[in-house]
Design a protein around this motif. Structure first.
Motif, PDB file in Angstrom:
ATOM      1  N   HIS A  57       0.836  -1.206   0.000  1.00  0.00           N
ATOM      2  CA  HIS A  57       0.000   0.000   0.000  1.00  0.00           C
ATOM      3  C   HIS A  57       0.871   1.256   0.000  1.00  0.00           C
ATOM      4  CE1 HIS A  57      -4.085  -1.622   0.346  1.00  0.00           C
ATOM      5  NE2 HIS A  57      -3.561  -2.592   1.083  1.00  0.00           N
ATOM      6  N   LYS A 159      -4.380   5.687  -7.250  1.00  0.00           N
ATOM      7  CA  LYS A 159      -5.513   5.703  -6.315  1.00  0.00           C
ATOM      8  C   LYS A 159      -5.671   7.165  -5.923  1.00  0.00           C
ATOM      9  CE  LYS A 159      -7.442   3.342  -2.303  1.00  0.00           C
ATOM     10  NZ  LYS A 159      -8.748   3.018  -2.832  1.00  0.00           N
ATOM     11  N   GLY A 196     -15.416   0.231  -5.719  1.00  0.00           N
ATOM     12  CA  GLY A 196     -14.247   0.268  -4.839  1.00  0.00           C
ATOM     13  C   GLY A 196     -13.654  -1.105  -4.687  1.00  0.00           C
ATOM     14  N   ALA A 197     -13.779  -1.932  -5.716  1.00  0.00           N
ATOM     15  CA  ALA A 197     -13.314  -3.320  -5.615  1.00  0.00           C
ATOM     16  C   ALA A 197     -13.197  -3.918  -7.013  1.00  0.00           C
ATOM     17  CB  ALA A 197     -14.294  -4.145  -4.779  1.00  0.00           C
ATOM     18  N   ASN A 198     -12.325  -4.897  -7.143  1.00  0.00           N
ATOM     19  CA  ASN A 198     -12.188  -5.626  -8.405  1.00  0.00           C
ATOM     20  C   ASN A 198     -13.203  -6.768  -8.471  1.00  0.00           C
ATOM     21  OD1 ASN A 198      -8.872  -4.900  -7.784  1.00  0.00           O
ATOM     22  ND2 ASN A 198      -9.783  -4.332  -9.736  1.00  0.00           N
TER      23      ASN A 198
HETATM   24  C1  LIG Z   1     -11.773   1.612  -7.522  1.00  0.00           C
HETATM   25  C2  LIG Z   1     -11.099   0.512  -6.784  1.00  0.00           C
HETATM   26  N1  LIG Z   1     -10.771  -0.618  -7.438  1.00  0.00           N
HETATM   27  C3  LIG Z   1     -10.186  -1.647  -6.809  1.00  0.00           C
HETATM   28  C4  LIG Z   1      -9.884  -1.595  -5.470  1.00  0.00           C
HETATM   29  C5  LIG Z   1      -9.231  -2.754  -4.788  1.00  0.00           C
HETATM   30  O1  LIG Z   1      -7.937  -2.409  -4.424  1.00  0.00           O
HETATM   31  P1  LIG Z   1      -7.227  -3.087  -3.164  1.00  0.00           P
HETATM   32  O2  LIG Z   1      -7.485  -4.544  -3.266  1.00  0.00           O
HETATM   33  O3  LIG Z   1      -5.794  -2.749  -3.363  1.00  0.00           O
HETATM   34  O4  LIG Z   1      -7.824  -2.488  -1.949  1.00  0.00           O
HETATM   35  C6  LIG Z   1     -10.193  -0.436  -4.757  1.00  0.00           C
HETATM   36  C7  LIG Z   1      -9.866  -0.313  -3.330  1.00  0.00           C
HETATM   37  O5  LIG Z   1      -8.920   0.340  -3.017  1.00  0.00           O
HETATM   38  C8  LIG Z   1     -10.814   0.639  -5.418  1.00  0.00           C
HETATM   39  O6  LIG Z   1     -11.139   1.759  -4.766  1.00  0.00           O
END
Ligand SMILES: Cc1ncc(COP(=O)(O)O)c(C=O)c1O
Length: 290
Positions: A57, A159, A196-198
């Motif tokens: 991160h 991000k 906010g997630a894949n």
């Molecule tokens: C738009 C978006 N896509 C994907 C993710 C998944 O990322 P990560 O698994 O690194 O939290 C996130 C979360 O941070 C996100 O905000």
């Protein structure tokens, strides 16, 4: 349960090198980041007192700042130290970590050459998961009318706060229709990700997941791809067309906040929470606490 506004939580926040009371962590209203979106951030989780994938991160935060042309005054090692210090002060076992960096108020206008980068790290209690049974019911996604933009429109691998404008619009529209979240397509019309997630789809012993060429290659996504392989599943990254969704029998999303969350419905297409998805969810929960 009444919502406690985030500015009224208790504790300390690390801000520009100082530890300040939660209620004193202010920025000026003429900060460049507030007006022009020059903000990058991270969302991480603490499990059993330890930040999961902390370094990955921190590396992403530094990379995001670079992609926005922002000076990042802290190295990855320093970021690790700042997060540890804040976590120690907050002393929480299961928590969420938010590190945010923004351009300050030294200059106000499109050009931001004279601005300094500010940074804060806030950590608050966040129990790590809903009761398993509730999660295993799966969430409902609605396809959004907003698209993930092309890489030549915006630094799409950062991000960065600006990229979340369309996510909030999408999520609000989905929630208004009784869905939990939105599924976004990309600028070419391929399936991209949730707000906010894949996203992953299951067909037998194979998982299919969109190639992250215009959105975040999530840290959880990468972890879960390895877990899936360890569980004997084949994982294929490729462009997925929306019309293929009807052919998959399972679906789940991944993210630091979402963890592994099964999907029960996308628009009118229903999915089962398969044994394999259950196993991945359990394996991820075990790994983050290992
Ligand atoms: C738009 C978006 N896509 C994907 C993710 C998944 O990322 P990560 O698994 O690194 O939290 C996130 C979360 O941070 C996100 O905000």
């Amino acid at each position: 349960m009444a919502l406690v506004p985030f500015d009224q939580l208790q504790g300390k926040i690390w801000m520009d090198g100082d530890i300040v009371d939660w209620s004193d962590a202010h920025i000026h209203v003429l900060s460049h980041g507030l007006h022009y979106g020059s903000v990058v951030f991270e969302g991480e989780r603490i499990y059993n007192g330890k930040i999961f994938q902390s370094r990955a991160h921190s590396q992403r935060l530094v990379g995001s700042a670079q992609m926005l042309g922002m000076d990042m005054p802290y190295s990855v090692d320093e970021l690790e130290q700042i997060k540890r210090e804040t976590a120690d002060i907050q002393g929480l076992d299961d928590a969420y970590v938010r590190v945010v960096a923004w351009r300050g108020s030294d200059q106000m206008g499109i050009s931001a050459q004279a601005t300094k980068t500010h940074m804060a790290c806030a950590i608050w209690a966040w129990p790590s998961y809903f009761p398993l049974e509730a999660r295993l019911k799966g969430i409902k996604l609605q396809t959004s009318r907003w698209k993930r933009p092309s890489p030549d429109t915006i630094p799409c691998h950062a991000k960065a706060a600006g990229l979340y404008m369309i996510c909030t619009l999408s999520k609000h529209e989905a929630e208004a229709q009784g869905f939990d979240d939105a599924l976004m397509h990309d600028y070419r019309g391929y399936v991209a990700e949730a707000t906010g997630a894949n996203v992953f789809f299951q067909d037998g012993k194979t998982l299919h997941t969109p190639t992250p060429d215009c959105f975040l290659n999530g840290i959880t996504r990468q972890t879960v791809m390895q877990l899936a392989k360890d569980h004997g599943l084949e994982v294929i990254e490729r462009h997925i067309k929306p019309e293929e969704i009807a052919d998959f029998h399972g679906c789940f999303i991944t993210g630091s906040a979402a963890e592994v969350t099964p999907v029960a419905l996308i628009d009118e297409h229903e999915f089962v929470v398969s044994d394999e998805i259950r196993a991945l969810l359990t394996a991820y929960d075990a790994l983050v606490r290992a």
